[in-house]
Design a protein around this motif. Structure first.
Motif, PDB file in Angstrom:
ATOM      1  N   CYS A  20       0.841  -1.184   0.000  1.00  0.00           N
ATOM      2  CA  CYS A  20       0.000   0.000   0.000  1.00  0.00           C
ATOM      3  C   CYS A  20       0.884   1.246   0.000  1.00  0.00           C
ATOM      4  CB  CYS A  20      -0.912   0.013   1.224  1.00  0.00           C
ATOM      5  SG  CYS A  20      -2.121  -1.331   1.265  1.00  0.00           S
ATOM      6  N   PRO A  21       0.379   2.367  -0.551  1.00  0.00           N
ATOM      7  CA  PRO A  21       1.191   3.596  -0.548  1.00  0.00           C
ATOM      8  C   PRO A  21       1.498   4.055   0.867  1.00  0.00           C
ATOM      9  CG  PRO A  21      -0.677   3.768  -2.060  1.00  0.00           C
ATOM     10  CD  PRO A  21      -0.906   2.528  -1.260  1.00  0.00           C
ATOM     11  N   VAL A  22       2.699   4.599   1.043  1.00  0.00           N
ATOM     12  CA  VAL A  22       3.116   5.187   2.309  1.00  0.00           C
ATOM     13  C   VAL A  22       2.963   6.699   2.182  1.00  0.00           C
ATOM     14  CG1 VAL A  22       5.023   5.512   3.920  1.00  0.00           C
ATOM     15  CG2 VAL A  22       4.705   3.310   2.789  1.00  0.00           C
ATOM     16  N   GLU A  23       2.276   7.331   3.119  1.00  0.00           N
ATOM     17  CA  GLU A  23       2.013   8.760   3.051  1.00  0.00           C
ATOM     18  C   GLU A  23       2.733   9.494   4.172  1.00  0.00           C
ATOM     19  OE1 GLU A  23      -2.137   9.597   2.949  1.00  0.00           O
ATOM     20  OE2 GLU A  23      -2.366   9.011   0.853  1.00  0.00           O
ATOM     21  N   GLY A  24       3.111  10.727   3.894  1.00  0.00           N
ATOM     22  CA  GLY A  24       3.768  11.557   4.893  1.00  0.00           C
ATOM     23  C   GLY A  24       5.273  11.574   4.727  1.00  0.00           C
ATOM     24  N   GLU A  25       5.851  12.767   4.795  1.00  0.00           N
ATOM     25  CA  GLU A  25       7.296  12.896   4.608  1.00  0.00           C
ATOM     26  C   GLU A  25       8.078  12.138   5.672  1.00  0.00           C
ATOM     27  OE1 GLU A  25      10.680  16.472   4.347  1.00  0.00           O
ATOM     28  OE2 GLU A  25       8.534  16.932   4.242  1.00  0.00           O
ATOM     29  N   GLY A  26       7.616  12.178   6.913  1.00  0.00           N
ATOM     30  CA  GLY A  26       8.323  11.479   7.973  1.00  0.00           C
ATOM     31  C   GLY A  26       8.325   9.974   7.784  1.00  0.00           C
ATOM     32  N   ASN A  27       7.185   9.403   7.396  1.00  0.00           N
ATOM     33  CA  ASN A  27       7.103   7.956   7.200  1.00  0.00           C
ATOM     34  C   ASN A  27       7.970   7.500   6.024  1.00  0.00           C
ATOM     35  OD1 ASN A  27       5.250   7.651   9.320  1.00  0.00           O
ATOM     36  ND2 ASN A  27       3.524   8.122   7.991  1.00  0.00           N
ATOM     37  N   ILE A  28       7.947   8.281   4.943  1.00  0.00           N
ATOM     38  CA  ILE A  28       8.778   7.926   3.788  1.00  0.00           C
ATOM     39  C   ILE A  28      10.257   8.035   4.148  1.00  0.00           C
ATOM     40  CG2 ILE A  28       9.342   8.528   1.408  1.00  0.00           C
ATOM     41  CD1 ILE A  28       6.499   9.607   1.117  1.00  0.00           C
ATOM     42  N   ALA A  29      10.599   9.075   4.916  1.00  0.00           N
ATOM     43  CA  ALA A  29      11.994   9.246   5.330  1.00  0.00           C
ATOM     44  C   ALA A  29      12.461   8.062   6.178  1.00  0.00           C
ATOM     45  CB  ALA A  29      12.151  10.553   6.097  1.00  0.00           C
ATOM     46  N   ARG A  30      11.586   7.558   7.032  1.00  0.00           N
ATOM     47  CA  ARG A  30      11.943   6.377   7.843  1.00  0.00           C
ATOM     48  C   ARG A  30      12.261   5.185   6.956  1.00  0.00           C
ATOM     49  NH1 ARG A  30       7.636   8.561  11.159  1.00  0.00           N
ATOM     50  NH2 ARG A  30       8.404   9.102  13.245  1.00  0.00           N
ATOM     51  N   PHE A  31      11.433   4.960   5.950  1.00  0.00           N
ATOM     52  CA  PHE A  31      11.648   3.831   5.051  1.00  0.00           C
ATOM     53  C   PHE A  31      12.974   3.969   4.308  1.00  0.00           C
ATOM     54  CE2 PHE A  31      11.427   2.075   0.767  1.00  0.00           C
ATOM     55  CZ  PHE A  31      11.108   0.750   1.024  1.00  0.00           C
ATOM     56  N   LEU A  32      13.217   5.142   3.749  1.00  0.00           N
ATOM     57  CA  LEU A  32      14.429   5.337   2.958  1.00  0.00           C
ATOM     58  C   LEU A  32      15.681   5.248   3.831  1.00  0.00           C
ATOM     59  CD1 LEU A  32      13.298   8.261   0.615  1.00  0.00           C
ATOM     60  CD2 LEU A  32      13.416   5.817   0.092  1.00  0.00           C
ATOM     61  N   PHE A  33      15.616   5.805   5.043  1.00  0.00           N
ATOM     62  CA  PHE A  33      16.787   5.777   5.911  1.00  0.00           C
ATOM     63  C   PHE A  33      17.094   4.355   6.381  1.00  0.00           C
ATOM     64  CE2 PHE A  33      19.621   7.115   9.334  1.00  0.00           C
ATOM     65  CZ  PHE A  33      20.217   8.235   8.783  1.00  0.00           C
ATOM     66  N   SER A  34      16.087   3.512   6.421  1.00  0.00           N
ATOM     67  CA  SER A  34      16.311   2.122   6.832  1.00  0.00           C
ATOM     68  C   SER A  34      17.163   1.359   5.820  1.00  0.00           C
ATOM     69  CB  SER A  34      14.974   1.403   7.028  1.00  0.00           C
ATOM     70  OG  SER A  34      14.302   1.230   5.776  1.00  0.00           O
ATOM     71  N   LEU A  35      17.272   1.874   4.588  1.00  0.00           N
ATOM     72  CA  LEU A  35      18.064   1.195   3.566  1.00  0.00           C
ATOM     73  C   LEU A  35      19.559   1.242   3.867  1.00  0.00           C
ATOM     74  CD1 LEU A  35      16.222   2.365   0.316  1.00  0.00           C
ATOM     75  CD2 LEU A  35      15.818   0.326   1.715  1.00  0.00           C
ATOM     76  N   PHE A  36      19.960   2.070   4.809  1.00  0.00           N
ATOM     77  CA  PHE A  36      21.364   2.092   5.207  1.00  0.00           C
ATOM     78  C   PHE A  36      21.703   0.920   6.120  1.00  0.00           C
ATOM     79  CE2 PHE A  36      20.483   6.612   4.319  1.00  0.00           C
ATOM     80  CZ  PHE A  36      21.426   6.819   3.334  1.00  0.00           C
TER      81      PHE A  36
END
Length: 315
Positions: free
Chosen positions: A201-217
């Motif tokens: 499902c789509p992820v909404e909100g800048e904070g939630n998306i930032a959490r997902f992307l930062f987890s890729l580290f």
């Protein structure tokens, strides 16, 4: 029991020699007697080797085409595929890798033959700066195929946002990248992200998306540190960026107190909390009036390349 009748055996060499038609071609005897010498191994026809080499080249090209088609199919199957292709800008900025693709396969799941794509919708009137900072950080670690599109719901986008991923350069084949990062400027109320279009499902909100992307580290934190980071991220988005002037003042005082004890908001190294909080200060225009510790912390952030590149978008 007596034998009723007898027939002449048909497997004798003489009979075969007499009755085989002359139009048939002979084959080596595969049923040789035990102990006899093995048949000499026939040489491989050079024409067959040429055909095998050609077949391998064709299969390699088919694999590359399959990778490209699978990646494009992900874009076509999303409802946001009706962007204006005349305003497309693609770049492939990346730095030498410090981590291989196996980590991404472990975190995102292995998808053989297709490039993993992160597709983000964002409104150009309020660009998600934290996502641009994280994108720049990801480019330092992985091979990123970056792209910027303009959706038909947006009439115009500033030139600096169209080139937020840098100038267009010569691209490598799609299958040689580790991650696709597509930003679509679209008339949406809040940023939206789609990763696995088929199952997620789509992820909404800048904070939630930032959490997902930062987890890729692949950074691991204990429960206390993770809670503090999440708390600062929510505070930066809900109070510092979207809150009232009174709420912003309270957040700045809390930040100033925390940064008086440590160089970063949480712990001794940069975390997602620093990225989101720094971007929120830039978007609210309160960076110049921030307390002393916050000012010093902001300069530490801006000394890092991912932050300095985003600073150019604010000018």
């Amino acid at each position: 029991m007596p034998v009723m009748y007898k027939v002449r055996p048909l497997h004798s060499a003489g009979v075969l020699a007499e009755h085989l038609p002359s139009c048939m071609y002979p084959l080596p005897n595969l049923h040789r007697a035990p102990g006899t010498a093995a048949l000499p191994q026939e040489e491989v026809d050079p024409s067959l080797q040429v055909l095998e080499t050609r077949q391998e080249e064709i299969l390699k090209r088919l694999y590359e085409l399959k990778s490209a088609v699978d990646g494009l199919s992900k874009m076509i199957q999303t409802p946001d595929a009706d962007f204006d292709v005349t305003n497309i800008i693609q770049t492939d900025e990346f730095s030498p890798l410090t981590t291989n693709g196996a980590d991404l396969d472990l975190m995102l799941g292995k998808d053989y033959g297709a490039l993993k794509d992160v597709v983000i919708n964002a409104n150009p009137s309020l660009p998600p700066l934290s996502l641009l900072v994280i994108h720049s950080m990801l480019c330092e670690r992985y091979k990123i195929l970056s792209a910027v599109h303009t959706h038909s719901s947006v009439k115009s986008v500033p030139e600096n946002l169209l080139k937020c991923f840098g100038e267009q350069t010569k691209k490598q084949p799609r299958h040689e990248y580790q991650l696709g990062f597509t930003l679509i400027w679209k008339d949406v109320s809040k940023p939206q992200m789609k990763f696995s279009i088929q199952t997620m499902c789509p992820v909404e909100g800048e904070g939630n998306i930032a959490r997902f992307l930062f987890s890729l580290f692949g950074q691991k934190y204990n429960a206390v540190t993770s809670t503090l980071i999440d708390s600062w991220v929510d505070t930066a988005i809900l109070q510092l960026k979207e809150g009232s002037s009174k709420e912003r003042g309270a957040v700045l005082r809390s930040m100033n107190a925390a940064l008086g004890k440590s160089s970063w908001l949480v712990g001794s190294e940069l975390t997602l909390a620093d990225v989101v909080a720094w971007c929120a200060l830039q978007q609210t225009g309160t960076a110049n009036t921030a307390p002393a510790n916050v000012q010093k912390w902001m300069k530490s952030c801006e000394n890092l390349a991912p932050f300095s590149s985003v600073m150019k978008l604010l000018k």
